[in-house]
Design an enzyme around this catalytic site. Structure first.
Site, PDB file in Angstrom:
ATOM      1  N   HIS A 106       0.830  -1.067  -0.079  1.00 50.51           N
ATOM      2  CA  HIS A 106      -0.074  -0.057  -0.053  1.00 50.51           C
ATOM      3  C   HIS A 106       0.903   1.191   0.154  1.00 50.51           C
ATOM      4  CE1 HIS A 106      -3.102   2.891   0.994  1.00 50.51           C
ATOM      5  NE2 HIS A 106      -3.978   1.912   0.613  1.00 50.51           N
ATOM      6  N   GLY A 146       8.266   9.863   8.863  1.00 49.74           N
ATOM      7  CA  GLY A 146       7.906  10.296   7.647  1.00 49.74           C
ATOM      8  C   GLY A 146       7.020  11.561   7.889  1.00 49.74           C
TER       9      GLY A 146
END
Length: 306
Positions: free
Chosen positions: A88, A178
Site C-alpha cells: 500500500h 515520515g
C-alpha cells in the site's frame, strides 16, 4: 454532507503503517481505548498492505483529539518507516488521519479540529503535516493521491518546490515517522476485491477501467496490486462519493471486467466500516464479503449505546 446521526458525532479513521506485528497493533488499540470519551468501533489489519485501519468515534472533539494524540504517541515509539515494507502507498508511520462529521458539528469546527491536530502532531513529533480535502490550504494538494504521489521520495522532492511547504512542522520528513496527512473529509468507503489470479495485470487493468480518472465510475479511485502472502491479486478501491456510486455498483463493475478477462472474483472486503446506504444492497451475500459485520450505524449504536 447530510448528517448520518441526529446528534453530535465525530469519526476518525487513522491508517497506521503496521499490519504484521500484533504487539504493536494491540498497543495502539490500547492507547485509543485509554481515552474514556472515545470509542473504538473497529480495527482492520492487513499484513500484505502492512497497514491497520482503526475506526473511532467521539461526541466531543477534545476526546477525539486526545485519542488520536495517544494513538500517535504509541505508534511513534514502535514504527520505523526505514524498516517498513508493504504494497500500500504510504508517506508516514501514521500515514493519514481522516476526520469526518457524522452528525451535528459544523464543517468549520471540523476544519478547526484538523488544524489543531496537525499543529499538535508537528509540535510533539517534529514532523511535516499536510492538510487535505476540506482542510486543504491549496487546491493542488486537496486530494490524498496528489500529496502521496511518488511516496516518501516524491513528497520529499515536492517539499522543496513552491506551493508544497507543509502546513505544520519542518520541510523535510522525520527519519522514522515520515510525514502525516490529516484533514476533514466526507464519508469514504475503502473496498477491496480479491481475484483468483497470481498475475497482477488483470487487477491493474480492471482498476484503470473502473476509476473515475480513466473515464470510469464517478467518485472511484482504484489500484491493482499483488498480495504475496495470499498468492492472489487485488483491486483496491476508494469510493469517495459512496452514496452516488455504491459498493454494489463497484462490485458489479469489477465482476464484469474480471469475467471478460477470464478471471474469477473470489471475495471482497470493506476496510473498516461503511454506512448502510453506501452498500447499495441489502443482500450482503451477493458482494462475497469476507466479513458482513461492517455497517457503521450498527457499530455506533452498540459502541455508544444509543
Amino acid at each position: 454532507m447530510t448528517d448520518l446521526f441526529p446528534f453530535n458525532l465525530w469519526e476518525a479513521v487513522p491508517n497506521v503503517s503496521e499490519g504484521r506485528d500484533r504487539e504493536i497493533i494491540e498497543g495502539i488499540e490500547s492507547a485509543i481505548r485509554g481515552i474514556s470519551g472515545a470509542h473504538l468501533l473497529d480495527r482492520h489489519v492487513d499484513p500484505d498492505h502492512n497497514r491497520s485501519v482503526f475506526t473511532l468515534v467521539a461526541r466531543d472533539g477534545d476526546d477525539l483529539l486526545a485519542a488520536l494524540l495517544a494513538m500517535f504517541h504509541e505508534a511513534s515509539k514502535r514504527i520505523d518507516l526505514r524498516r517498513h515494507s508493504g504494497v500500500h502507498p504510504r508517506t508516514g508511520a501514521v500515514d493519514v488521519v481522516p476526520l469526518i462529521r457524522l452528525g451535528g458539528h459544523s464543517e468549520e469546527k471540523g476544519r478547526e479540529l484538523a488544524r489543531t491536530l496537525g499543529s499538535e502532531l508537528a509540535r510533539l513529533h517534529d514532523l511535516p503535516v499536510f492538510l487535505y480535502e476540506h482542510s486543504a490550504s491549496a487546491s493542488h494538494r486537496r486530494t490524498l493521491p496528489s500529496i502521496r504521489r511518488g511516496g516518501l521520495d516524491g513528497l520529499a522532492a515536492r517539499m522543496r518546490e513552491a506551493g508544497w511547504k507543509p502546513d505544520f512542522g519542518p520541510e523535510k520528513h522525520h527519519e522514522s515517522l515520515g510525514s502525516v496527512i490529516t484533514g476533514l473529509r466526507d464519508v469514504l468507503v475503502a473496498f477491496n476485491v480479491l481475484l483468483d489470479s497470481t498475475d497482477p495485470a488483470p487487477a491493474a487493468r480492471i482498476a484503470r477501467k473502473i476509476r473515475e480518472s480513466s473515464g470510469g465510475l464517478p467518485g472511484v479511485r482504484a489500484l491493482g496490486m499483488s498480495l504475496l502472502r495470499r498468492g492472489k491479486s487485488q483491486v483496491s478501491i476508494n469510493l469517495v462519493r459512496p452514496f452516488e456510486t455504491t459498493v454494489a455498483d463497484v462490485f458489479g463493475a469489477v465482476s464484469r471486467e474480471a469475467h471478460a478477462l477470464g478471471v474469477d472474483v473470489l471475495s471482497s472486503e470493506i476496510v473498516g466500516l461503511a454506512p448502510a446506504r453506501s452498500l447499495g444492497t441489502d443482500d450482503l451475500a451477493s458482494l462475497l464479503l469476507e466479513r458482513e459485520d461492517i455497517i457503521l450505524e450498527d457499530h455506533v449504536e452498540k459502541g455508544l449505546e444509543v
